[in-house]
Design a protein around this motif. Structure first.
Motif, PDB file in Angstrom:
ATOM      1  N   ASP A   3       0.845  -1.191   0.000  1.00  0.00           N
ATOM      2  CA  ASP A   3       0.000   0.000   0.000  1.00  0.00           C
ATOM      3  C   ASP A   3       0.881   1.242   0.000  1.00  0.00           C
ATOM      4  OD1 ASP A   3      -2.481   1.643   0.379  1.00  0.00           O
ATOM      5  OD2 ASP A   3      -1.328   2.212   2.152  1.00  0.00           O
ATOM      6  N   THR A   4       0.725   2.069  -1.024  1.00  0.00           N
ATOM      7  CA  THR A   4       1.488   3.314  -1.102  1.00  0.00           C
ATOM      8  C   THR A   4       0.616   4.521  -0.799  1.00  0.00           C
ATOM      9  OG1 THR A   4       1.076   3.796  -3.459  1.00  0.00           O
ATOM     10  CG2 THR A   4       2.861   2.249  -2.944  1.00  0.00           C
ATOM     11  N   THR A   5      -0.664   4.297  -0.467  1.00  0.00           N
ATOM     12  CA  THR A   5      -1.602   5.406  -0.321  1.00  0.00           C
ATOM     13  C   THR A   5      -1.731   5.926   1.103  1.00  0.00           C
ATOM     14  OG1 THR A   5      -3.592   4.078   0.144  1.00  0.00           O
ATOM     15  CG2 THR A   5      -2.949   4.331  -2.166  1.00  0.00           C
ATOM     16  N   GLY A   6      -1.553   5.063   2.098  1.00  0.00           N
ATOM     17  CA  GLY A   6      -1.763   5.454   3.480  1.00  0.00           C
ATOM     18  C   GLY A   6      -3.220   5.645   3.845  1.00  0.00           C
ATOM     19  N   ARG A   7      -4.121   5.192   3.001  1.00  0.00           N
ATOM     20  CA  ARG A   7      -5.554   5.384   3.227  1.00  0.00           C
ATOM     21  C   ARG A   7      -6.164   4.153   3.873  1.00  0.00           C
ATOM     22  NH1 ARG A   7      -7.095   8.057  -2.687  1.00  0.00           N
ATOM     23  NH2 ARG A   7      -5.772   9.916  -2.465  1.00  0.00           N
TER      24      ARG A   7
ATOM     25  N   ILE B  84      -6.105   0.160   2.657  1.00  0.00           N
ATOM     26  CA  ILE B  84      -5.412  -0.847   3.471  1.00  0.00           C
ATOM     27  C   ILE B  84      -6.347  -2.014   3.785  1.00  0.00           C
ATOM     28  CG2 ILE B  84      -4.370  -1.257   5.742  1.00  0.00           C
ATOM     29  CD1 ILE B  84      -3.287   1.655   5.532  1.00  0.00           C
ATOM     30  N   SER B  85      -7.600  -1.706   4.094  1.00  0.00           N
ATOM     31  CA  SER B  85      -8.584  -2.769   4.354  1.00  0.00           C
ATOM     32  C   SER B  85      -8.784  -3.640   3.119  1.00  0.00           C
ATOM     33  CB  SER B  85      -9.918  -2.160   4.791  1.00  0.00           C
ATOM     34  OG  SER B  85      -9.800  -1.553   6.061  1.00  0.00           O
ATOM     35  N   GLN B  86      -8.865  -3.003   1.939  1.00  0.00           N
ATOM     36  CA  GLN B  86      -8.992  -3.770   0.691  1.00  0.00           C
ATOM     37  C   GLN B  86      -7.796  -4.685   0.489  1.00  0.00           C
ATOM     38  OE1 GLN B  86      -9.357  -0.746  -2.307  1.00  0.00           O
ATOM     39  NE2 GLN B  86     -11.576  -0.544  -2.077  1.00  0.00           N
TER      40      GLN B  86
ATOM     41  N   ALA C 133      -5.572   3.868  10.623  1.00  0.00           N
ATOM     42  CA  ALA C 133      -6.272   2.956   9.719  1.00  0.00           C
ATOM     43  C   ALA C 133      -7.159   2.037  10.544  1.00  0.00           C
ATOM     44  CB  ALA C 133      -5.280   2.139   8.902  1.00  0.00           C
ATOM     45  N   GLU C 134      -8.303   1.709  10.002  1.00  0.00           N
ATOM     46  CA  GLU C 134      -9.206   0.760  10.632  1.00  0.00           C
ATOM     47  C   GLU C 134      -9.344  -0.457   9.729  1.00  0.00           C
ATOM     48  OE1 GLU C 134     -12.926   2.500  11.591  1.00  0.00           O
ATOM     49  OE2 GLU C 134     -12.072   4.080  12.866  1.00  0.00           O
ATOM     50  N   PHE C 135      -9.201  -1.642  10.312  1.00  0.00           N
ATOM     51  CA  PHE C 135      -9.358  -2.878   9.546  1.00  0.00           C
ATOM     52  C   PHE C 135      -9.854  -3.971  10.480  1.00  0.00           C
ATOM     53  CE2 PHE C 135      -4.899  -2.335  10.754  1.00  0.00           C
ATOM     54  CZ  PHE C 135      -4.650  -3.488  11.497  1.00  0.00           C
ATOM     55  N   ASP C 136     -10.300  -5.058   9.885  1.00  0.00           N
ATOM     56  CA  ASP C 136     -10.869  -6.174  10.631  1.00  0.00           C
ATOM     57  C   ASP C 136      -9.738  -7.017  11.224  1.00  0.00           C
ATOM     58  OD1 ASP C 136     -12.180  -8.366  11.610  1.00  0.00           O
ATOM     59  OD2 ASP C 136     -13.345  -8.750   9.799  1.00  0.00           O
ATOM     60  N   ILE C 137      -9.555  -6.924  12.523  1.00  0.00           N
ATOM     61  CA  ILE C 137      -8.484  -7.667  13.182  1.00  0.00           C
ATOM     62  C   ILE C 137      -8.681  -9.173  13.010  1.00  0.00           C
ATOM     63  CG2 ILE C 137      -7.427  -8.194  15.421  1.00  0.00           C
ATOM     64  CD1 ILE C 137      -7.995  -5.324  16.232  1.00  0.00           C
TER      65      ILE C 137
END
Length: 362
Positions: A258-262, A266-268, A288-292
């Protein structure tokens, strides 16, 4: 010594060419006449929030050594050099080939606007001008650098090609070659096809990986394909990027960058990986928020990466060798601008019109 530099004089303001004075090199400093300087999105993003003004940015310089301090032994006047990030060279990480994680910190040595002793090597009409950005501030005709970030390169190498090696290319290619180290035939998805992402594409293709690039800009997707990507995706045309990537990679990618930092991207990327896949986080972001549970149950590895885990004095010559072999065609990313057109070059980079603008100095 009187030089010309591109000053940012207000938060988010334009680059404006001004005459400034630069100190003579201290014992540990190297005076470099800049012949080319790449513009990186770090320069553009930082000027939008930088509080210490006026400031000289620039951290992808290449040029010729004009003078060295009494303690400098690795380069001499007349040497052609590429400039990169600065490190202390003495801490545990620096002495174990992990200088990107220098104990002195990227911030202290590279992003305060001053030397560590709080002095600045630049001034204008007797008033301080902030600089020392990444130990160089190369948006100027001359810059003061250090042994840890000044790498001797072949005299015949075009400085326009050399300049981006110091950060953008080093970060993208280094993330592939030093961190992910993909096996031939493995799959890699690159989110964001700017100069860092496309440098990763080049390096991964050279290693025999099957690469997919995800970017909303058509010209950047076309460049990724020209560099050898097997597929590209426009995320704005898809309801579910991860599902599309699972189909292309036949079950999920082995690696992603990931080069975006979004956060959403990141979740995708996490969902797009197969079990025990690895995501390298290269883009600058805050949270960043993602599914742990997805990360845990799939055994995903998340790896933060600074400067491609690269040690400039050894990795930049390696990048030059790859270019000479035709495996790292950096020239395809570059658009040249005279130094006097720095603000136009910056606007073109910010809009996505060009991938890697490089300033040239007469």
């Amino acid at each position: 010594m009187r030089i010309q530099a591109a000053l940012v004089e207000s938060v988010g303001g334009p680059f404006t060419l001004r005459d400034v004075d630069i100190d003579e090199p201290r014992p540990d400093e190297i005076l470099v006449r800049i012949r080319a300087a790449g513009i990186c999105h770090t320069d553009l993003g930082t000027r939008e929030v930088w509080p210490r003004l006026p400031m000289v940015f620039g951290h992808e310089g290449a040029g010729v050594v004009e003078a060295v301090g009494s303690a400098v032994t690795t380069v001499a006047p007349g040497d052609t050099v590429c400039l990169s990030y600065r490190s202390c060279a003495t801490c545990d990480n620096c002495t174990s080939s992990r200088s990107a994680y220098c104990q002195a910190g990227i911030h202290t040595l590279n992003a305060t606007g001053t030397r560590p002793d709080h002095s600045t090597p630049l001034s204008r009409d007797g008033s301080p001008v902030f600089g020392s950005f990444f130990g160089q501030s190369s948006f100027a005709t001359h810059a003061l650098a250090y042994e840890s970030n000044c790498v001797k390169i072949p005299a015949g190498l075009d400085p326009v090609l050399a300049a981006p090696l110091g950060c953008g290319v080093q970060t993208g290619a280094g993330t592939v070659l030093n961190v992910l180290q993909p096996a031939a035939g493995s799959s890699l998805v690159v989110f964001g096809a700017g100069s860092v992402g496309l440098s990763a594409v080049m390096a991964a293709v050279a290693e025999g990986s099957s690469v997919v690039a995800v970017d909303p800009v058509a010209s950047r997707r076309a460049m990724a394909q020209d560099l050898g990507a097997v597929a590209t995706l426009d995320p704005e045309d898809l309801d579910d990027v991860a599902t599309a990537l699972h189909e292309i990679t036949q079950g999920g990618a082995h690696h992603a960058i990931d080069t975006t930092g979004r956060s959403a991207v990141i979740s995708q990327a996490i969902v797009a990986l197969r079990r025990r896949g690895t995501l390298a986080l290269v883009g600058i972001g805050k949270t960043a928020e993602f599914d742990i549970m997805t990360v845990m149950t799939k055994g995903i590895q998340l790896r933060g990466v600074i400067e491609g885990d690269a040690v400039p004095r050894t990795f930049i010559p390696h990048l030059i060798a790859l270019h000479e072999q035709g495996r790292l065609p950096v020239e395809k990313l570059i658009t040249r601008y005279p130094f006097s057109d720095i603000e136009a070059a910056a606007r073109a980079a910010a809009s996505g019109e060009v991938i890697k603008p490089v300033l040239t100095f007469s």
